[in-house]
Scaffold this active site. Structure first.
Site, mmCIF file in Angstrom:
data_model
loop_
_atom_site.group_PDB
_atom_site.id
_atom_site.type_symbol
_atom_site.label_atom_id
_atom_site.label_comp_id
_atom_site.label_asym_id
_atom_site.label_seq_id
_atom_site.Cartn_x
_atom_site.Cartn_y
_atom_site.Cartn_z
ATOM 1 N N THR A 135 31.716 35.626 -9.387
ATOM 2 C CA THR A 135 31.128 36.968 -9.332
ATOM 3 C C THR A 135 30.841 37.390 -7.894
ATOM 4 O O THR A 135 31.256 38.470 -7.443
ATOM 5 C CB THR A 135 29.807 36.972 -10.145
ATOM 6 O OG1 THR A 135 30.109 36.520 -11.457
ATOM 7 C CG2 THR A 135 29.199 38.351 -10.213
ATOM 8 N N GLU A 150 21.404 35.006 3.873
ATOM 9 C CA GLU A 150 20.677 36.172 3.331
ATOM 10 C C GLU A 150 20.868 36.300 1.817
ATOM 11 O O GLU A 150 19.946 36.690 1.089
ATOM 12 C CB GLU A 150 21.173 37.447 4.030
ATOM 13 C CG GLU A 150 20.413 38.713 3.706
ATOM 14 C CD GLU A 150 18.992 38.702 4.238
ATOM 15 O OE1 GLU A 150 18.795 38.767 5.447
ATOM 16 O OE2 GLU A 150 18.070 38.621 3.413
ATOM 17 N N VAL A 158 18.414 34.416 -1.241
ATOM 18 C CA VAL A 158 17.092 34.803 -1.755
ATOM 19 C C VAL A 158 17.101 36.285 -2.125
ATOM 20 O O VAL A 158 17.365 37.145 -1.282
ATOM 21 C CB VAL A 158 15.979 34.543 -0.708
ATOM 22 C CG1 VAL A 158 14.632 34.967 -1.253
ATOM 23 C CG2 VAL A 158 15.959 33.078 -0.293
ATOM 24 N N GLY A 217 19.040 38.262 -3.857
ATOM 25 C CA GLY A 217 20.287 39.031 -3.904
ATOM 26 C C GLY A 217 20.417 40.057 -2.800
ATOM 27 O O GLY A 217 20.478 39.715 -1.622
ATOM 28 N N GLY A 270 23.588 39.227 -20.065
ATOM 29 C CA GLY A 270 24.182 38.499 -18.941
ATOM 30 C C GLY A 270 23.208 38.202 -17.810
ATOM 31 O O GLY A 270 23.608 37.700 -16.768
ATOM 32 N N GLU A 303 21.170 32.675 -18.097
ATOM 33 C CA GLU A 303 22.223 31.693 -18.362
ATOM 34 C C GLU A 303 22.050 31.142 -19.785
ATOM 35 O O GLU A 303 20.962 31.235 -20.360
ATOM 36 C CB GLU A 303 22.084 30.510 -17.403
ATOM 37 C CG GLU A 303 21.962 30.868 -15.943
ATOM 38 C CD GLU A 303 23.311 31.174 -15.306
ATOM 39 O OE1 GLU A 303 24.321 30.713 -15.863
ATOM 40 O OE2 GLU A 303 23.334 31.888 -14.306
ATOM 41 N N ASP A 331 14.175 28.319 -10.010
ATOM 42 C CA ASP A 331 14.931 29.258 -9.174
ATOM 43 C C ASP A 331 13.989 29.947 -8.175
ATOM 44 O O ASP A 331 14.276 30.016 -6.971
ATOM 45 C CB ASP A 331 15.605 30.285 -10.094
ATOM 46 C CG ASP A 331 16.331 31.378 -9.343
ATOM 47 O OD1 ASP A 331 17.455 31.135 -8.889
ATOM 48 O OD2 ASP A 331 15.767 32.479 -9.206
ATOM 49 N N LYS A 352 13.551 29.687 -3.878
ATOM 50 C CA LYS A 352 13.522 30.877 -3.016
ATOM 51 C C LYS A 352 12.254 30.940 -2.169
ATOM 52 O O LYS A 352 12.310 31.242 -0.981
ATOM 53 C CB LYS A 352 13.677 32.135 -3.886
ATOM 54 C CG LYS A 352 15.071 32.226 -4.524
ATOM 55 C CD LYS A 352 15.129 33.279 -5.614
ATOM 56 C CE LYS A 352 16.523 33.397 -6.213
ATOM 57 N NZ LYS A 352 16.557 34.239 -7.422
HETATM 58 N N1 HSE Z 1 19.189 33.752 -11.902
HETATM 59 C C1 HSE Z 1 18.601 34.494 -10.839
HETATM 60 C C2 HSE Z 1 17.676 35.549 -11.403
HETATM 61 C C3 HSE Z 1 19.595 35.205 -9.969
HETATM 62 O O1 HSE Z 1 17.548 35.705 -12.611
HETATM 63 O O2 HSE Z 1 17.045 36.232 -10.606
HETATM 64 C C4 HSE Z 1 20.197 34.337 -8.924
HETATM 65 O O3 HSE Z 1 19.242 33.787 -8.083
#
Ligand code: HSE
Length: 437
Positions: A28, A136, A139, A141, A194, A197, A208, A212
């Site tokens: 992606t 960059e 963290v 997006g 989507g 996961e 996650d 970050k």
């Molecule tokens: N899975 C992460 C989120 C995105 O839901 O923010 C990628 O870091």
């Protein structure tokens, strides 16, 4: 020892017309990067490593000769000056980036787990080889955070950072709040859309966000922060009832990644759900959006807001790093030397018991005389001062639901009080313990 040869690989002394790129990963984010860079004919892909060479790619005019199944071909290709790592995973990605840096190539990655776990070591190698390692896209997006924290806020001591750094959990909590859904329904919808996961552990259990905030704290405090030391609680235990009660009290519930540093104690860095006042700027960050609120000693508070994931938002961040490096190379300069990271060692974090917080406590008790007094006594005995006490009606079984809001106390004091409350014969259960931002 540094040699002229090491540097001459990627740091031309005069301007050039093109910069040669290699990319590992074409999922992606890689697809988004390829699309965005089509606007830049001066940036030329030499090699792209993919997992499945037969898979059709959603881009136009891709030269099949660029594609390889071996990612090490990319980092060993002498013509490649800048390597873009968007394949994810830790072990192979670390080997690839290490070899790319050793070969004198600049590296751009969006790999948060890798940078959180091994960033200090890889950044030290990049410094040694006088190349850049930029991240960059790792963290939040598309939100510019790394470069602003490193450069634009450089004049500040960062006092506090509080972030909504995970879009999946923010989407789930928003839907639980706005639609009254339970956690499972909201998670299932996030998966169908989507955002989440198939195995949602990394998102819903807070890992996650912990990666970050470890990356952001390392930059803000200039000390490497081990993500495994970050106290981490996810959102599985949050109920629609908690959210409704918080709403009545003037709060929303968010998964907050928090980092605080004071001169006289270890940094306090953690991820867990928090009650956030509806007046706080983070309260209005909804659905899959991310935000980071920073309090600096000179600037006061600033907030960064936007899309934390997705093909083009993440490609926007990755391509910003690529352009920053390539513009330097095109001019024959050492590219963006202000983006070198030299962390001053690593630091132990404050244990959760020593942190101070205000608390929202929900207790299910027998609805009998003296219950509220007993709760107050248990709190008082451990130095927990109450800000307010509310009985939220009576359950069908005749038990009462009592909500306590405390003043600021240590986690250790709060836990001791909760132990006493749990031991009271009238207590059925502690329904919730949520810290307040
Ligand atoms: N899975 C992460 C989120 C995105 O839901 O923010 C990628 O870091």
């Amino acid at each position: 020892m540094e040699t002229m040869l090491d540097k001459s690989n990627t740091t031309p002394t005069t301007g050039v017309n093109t910069v040669h790129l290699g990319m590992v990963g074409f999922g992606t984010v890689g697809t988004g990067v390829y699309k965005v860079l089509e606007r830049h004919p001066e940036l030329v892909f030499e090699k792209i490593a993919v997992r499945d060479t037969q898979k059709a790619r959603q881009v136009e005019g891709l030269n099949a000769d660029l594609i390889t199944a071996d990612p090490f071909e990319v980092v060993r290709d002498a013509s490649v000056q800048v390597v873009i790592e968007v394949m994810g995973g830790v072990d192979i990605a670390k080997n690839l980036i290490t070899e790319a840096l050793q070969n004198g190539k600049h590296v751009i990655t969006a790999n948060k787990e890798l940078i959180a776990k091994h960033g200090a070591e890889l950044l030290a190698l990049a410094n040694k080889k006088n190349v850049r390692l930029l991240f960059e896209g790792a963290v939040a997006g598309g939100i510019p955070i790394i470069m602003p924290l490193k450069l634009s806020l450089a004049a500040n001591q960062v006092e506090v950072m509080a972030g909504i750094l995970n879009g999946t959990t923010n989407y789930i909590l928003t839907k639980m709040s706005q639609e009254g859904w339970d956690f499972e329904t909201a998670l299932k919808t996030a998966q169908e859309k989507g955002f989440a996961e198939a195995d949602p552990t990394n998102d819903v259990d807070g890992f996650d966000a912990a990666y970050k905030i470890a990356i952001l704290s390392s930059i803000a405090f200039n000390q490497s922060v081990n993500p495994e030391d970050v106290h981490c609680e996810g959102i599985r235990s949050i109920t629609a009832e908690d959210i409704q009660t918080a709403d009545k009290l003037g709060y929303v519930i968010k998964l907050i990644a928090l980092a605080k540093k004071s001169a006289d104690s270890n940094p306090d860095i953690r991820v867990h759900p928090m009650l956030v006042s509806k007046h706080h700027p983070l309260a209005n960050v909804e659905n899959e959006y991310n935000a980071l609120w920073v309090l600096g000693d000179a600037v006061g508070d600033v907030m960064f807001y936007g899309k934390g994931a997705g093909e083009l938002p993440t490609a926007s961040a990755v391509c910003a790093d690529i352009l920053a490096v390539c513009r330097g190379l095109l001019k024959g300069n050492d590219p963006i030397p202000s983006m070198t990271f030299e962390y001053q060692g690593s630091t132990p974090l404050s244990s959760i018991e020593n942190t101070t917080n205000r608390y929202y406590i929900q207790v299910n008790t027998a609805d009998t005389p003296g219950v509220i007094g007993n709760l107050g006594q248990a709190c008082g005995k451990h130095g927990v001062s109450l800000d307010s006490v509310m009985q939220q009606g009576t359950h069908a079984d005749g038990n009462a639901c009592i909500v306590l809001l405390t003043h600021e106390v240590t986690e250790g004091e709060m836990q001791a009080a909760l132990k006493d409350i749990e031991a009271q014969p009238t207590t059925q259960s502690i329904g919730a313990m949520i810290r307040v931002l």
